[in-house]
Design an enzyme around this catalytic site. Structure first.
Site, PDB file in Angstrom:
ATOM      1  N   ARG A 130       5.663 -16.959   0.169  1.00  0.00           N
ATOM      2  CA  ARG A 130       6.696 -17.703   0.873  1.00  0.00           C
ATOM      3  C   ARG A 130       6.943 -17.056   2.222  1.00  0.00           C
ATOM      4  O   ARG A 130       6.993 -15.836   2.332  1.00  0.00           O
ATOM      5  CB  ARG A 130       7.974 -17.662   0.032  1.00  0.00           C
ATOM      6  CG  ARG A 130       9.103 -18.520   0.491  1.00  0.00           C
ATOM      7  CD  ARG A 130      10.233 -18.514  -0.545  1.00  0.00           C
ATOM      8  NE  ARG A 130      10.819 -17.205  -0.709  1.00  0.00           N
ATOM      9  CZ  ARG A 130      11.722 -16.668   0.110  1.00  0.00           C
ATOM     10  NH1 ARG A 130      12.128 -17.327   1.161  1.00  0.00           N
ATOM     11  NH2 ARG A 130      12.213 -15.482  -0.125  1.00  0.00           N
ATOM     12  N   PHE A 177       0.508 -13.891  -0.531  1.00  0.00           N
ATOM     13  CA  PHE A 177       1.662 -14.294   0.254  1.00  0.00           C
ATOM     14  C   PHE A 177       2.195 -15.585  -0.361  1.00  0.00           C
ATOM     15  O   PHE A 177       1.481 -16.585  -0.416  1.00  0.00           O
ATOM     16  CB  PHE A 177       1.273 -14.503   1.719  1.00  0.00           C
ATOM     17  CG  PHE A 177       0.375 -13.406   2.243  1.00  0.00           C
ATOM     18  CD1 PHE A 177       0.748 -12.076   2.151  1.00  0.00           C
ATOM     19  CD2 PHE A 177      -0.848 -13.706   2.802  1.00  0.00           C
ATOM     20  CE1 PHE A 177      -0.082 -11.066   2.622  1.00  0.00           C
ATOM     21  CE2 PHE A 177      -1.681 -12.713   3.277  1.00  0.00           C
ATOM     22  CZ  PHE A 177      -1.292 -11.386   3.184  1.00  0.00           C
ATOM     23  N   GLU A 199       0.834  -1.214   0.000  1.00  0.00           N
ATOM     24  CA  GLU A 199       0.000   0.000   0.000  1.00  0.00           C
ATOM     25  C   GLU A 199       0.867   1.261   0.000  1.00  0.00           C
ATOM     26  O   GLU A 199       0.622   2.199  -0.757  1.00  0.00           O
ATOM     27  CB  GLU A 199      -0.915  -0.012   1.224  1.00  0.00           C
ATOM     28  CG  GLU A 199      -1.829   1.184   1.326  1.00  0.00           C
ATOM     29  CD  GLU A 199      -3.082   1.042   0.483  1.00  0.00           C
ATOM     30  OE1 GLU A 199      -3.691   2.081   0.193  1.00  0.00           O
ATOM     31  OE2 GLU A 199      -3.460  -0.091   0.138  1.00  0.00           O
TER      32      GLU A 199
END
Length: 138
Positions: free
Chosen positions: A92, A90, A64
């Protein structure tokens, strides 16, 4: 935007490094241009969730901020930007080291922008990828 105004705006953004939410998580601006923003964040326990890995919200927040700064630099003195959507995947788990986030434009228009932010670990492998849509406010 003239080069002088652009450079002044970029210096203003860099001068805010260490302030606000980004400063709270340790965000350090490495590169700020209208076409690319790169930041680094040192991973520590303050960014971990209970299992000892970086909290997913940290990745979302990095995406962001990187997209918002990049979009604001590109828009320059023509207005302000606000995030209206943030979709971060997401990929890893990361437990330590340095995260590096690179924001690049997908689309920049009159009323909105779309930025892609890739976040990598020390090994250069992607840990998360975000896409942030911004509204340009005049």
């Amino acid at each position: 935007m003239s080069d002088a105004v652009e450079n002044e705006f970029i210096q203003l953004i860099r001068g805010q490094s260490g302030a606000g939410f980004g400063g709270g998580i340790g965000m350090n601006y490495l590169e700020v241009t209208p076409d690319r923003v790169v930041v680094s964040v040192e991973v520590g326990p303050h960014l971990h969730q209970p299992y000892g890995i970086v909290h997913g919200g940290v990745y979302c927040a990095i995406a962001e901020e990187v997209a918002s700064v990049a979009g604001a630099v590109w828009l320059g003195g023509e207005g302000k930007v606000v995030g209206v959507n943030n979709s971060t995947d997401f990929l890893r788990a990361v437990t330590e080291g340095t995260l590096t986030a690179t924001g690049t434009p997908v689309h920049r228009g009159r009323s909105q922008q779309l930025w892609r932010v890739e976040i990598t670990g020390d090994d250069g492998r992607a840990a998360a990828v975000g896409q942030v849509r911004l509204a340009n406010l005049q």
